[in-house]
Write a protein that holds these residues in place. Structure first.
Motif, mmCIF file in Angstrom:
data_model
loop_
_atom_site.group_PDB
_atom_site.id
_atom_site.type_symbol
_atom_site.label_atom_id
_atom_site.label_comp_id
_atom_site.label_asym_id
_atom_site.label_seq_id
_atom_site.Cartn_x
_atom_site.Cartn_y
_atom_site.Cartn_z
ATOM 1 N N ARG A 198 0.810 -1.274 -0.041
ATOM 2 C CA ARG A 198 -0.079 0.159 -0.003
ATOM 3 C C ARG A 198 0.814 1.081 -0.100
ATOM 4 N NH1 ARG A 198 -5.105 1.119 0.198
ATOM 5 N NH2 ARG A 198 -6.033 -0.541 1.258
ATOM 6 N N ARG A 199 1.902 1.267 0.431
ATOM 7 C CA ARG A 199 2.994 2.270 0.805
ATOM 8 C C ARG A 199 3.789 2.618 -0.471
ATOM 9 N NH1 ARG A 199 3.585 6.178 4.514
ATOM 10 N NH2 ARG A 199 5.528 6.309 5.376
ATOM 11 N N ILE A 200 3.896 1.700 -1.603
ATOM 12 C CA ILE A 200 4.619 2.192 -2.652
ATOM 13 C C ILE A 200 3.754 2.008 -3.778
ATOM 14 C CG2 ILE A 200 6.778 1.025 -1.761
ATOM 15 C CD1 ILE A 200 6.324 -1.609 -3.399
ATOM 16 N N ALA A 206 -3.940 5.085 -7.898
ATOM 17 C CA ALA A 206 -4.946 4.637 -8.737
ATOM 18 C C ALA A 206 -5.004 2.814 -8.405
ATOM 19 C CB ALA A 206 -4.557 4.450 -10.302
ATOM 20 N N GLN A 207 -3.623 2.239 -7.920
ATOM 21 C CA GLN A 207 -3.640 0.785 -7.311
ATOM 22 C C GLN A 207 -4.168 0.870 -6.054
ATOM 23 O OE1 GLN A 207 0.762 0.732 -7.971
ATOM 24 N NE2 GLN A 207 0.302 -0.937 -9.606
#
Length: 166
Positions: A13-15, A19-20
């Motif tokens: 989630r951090r990277i 949109a992802q």
């Protein structure tokens, strides 16, 4: 109830791009379809989603499930038999009586399942249909004294069940 994520999910989630992240599954707590509080302050809840392992929970003040499941089968409504097509109950409401006895309403089959404090099935009653004592769309259940009242939202009526002597 505390919801936690795995370390890999947090890192991803951090990277991830915006949109992802929007397409990722949300990590949300369980949604309960009904709840009831017993005389000791424990909260009983029903989960009507079919993806759950346990459809009935008894929550202590810390949010942990402390429901006793010591019966021959788990208190989840209908059981799955090996040679039959599985029909899982949709438990939409719960009421708690004296001594930790609780009853849950299965909207799919129109049945009421009653369990003791240890999770043993005591009795089952009700059905879908058009005869006396049957339901078209059972929605809610409550108990008073030794009787049960079941709301049928399709027929806009309350059906009261009283115990018989046997």
């Amino acid at each position: 109830i505390q919801v936690t994520s795995s370390l890999s999910a947090l890192l991803w989630r951090r990277i991830a791009t915006k949109a992802q992240r929007e397409k990722m599954l949300q990590n949300v707590p369980t949604e309960y379809s009904s709840n009831a509080v017993d005389g000791d302050g424990f909260i009983y809840g029903t989960i009507s989603t079919q993806s759950a392992d346990q459809f009935i929970k008894k929550m202590n003040p810390m949010g942990s499930d402390v429901l006793r499941r010591m019966g021959s089968v788990d208190p989840n409504g209908d059981i799955e038999l090996p040679d039959e097509k599985p029909v899982r109950s949709v438990l939409t409401d719960i009421c708690v009586g004296r001594g930790g006895v609780y009853s849950v309403l299965d909207t799919r089959q129109g049945r009421v399942f009653t369990y003791d404090n240890d999770g043993n099935l005591l009795y089952v009653f009700g059905a879908l249909g058009h005869s006396l004592g049957q339901f078209k769309l059972p929605t809610a259940i409550d108990s008073f004294d030794d009787s049960f009242a079941v709301l049928d939202s399709e027929l806009a009526q309350i059906v009261v069940f009283q115990p018989t002597e046997y």
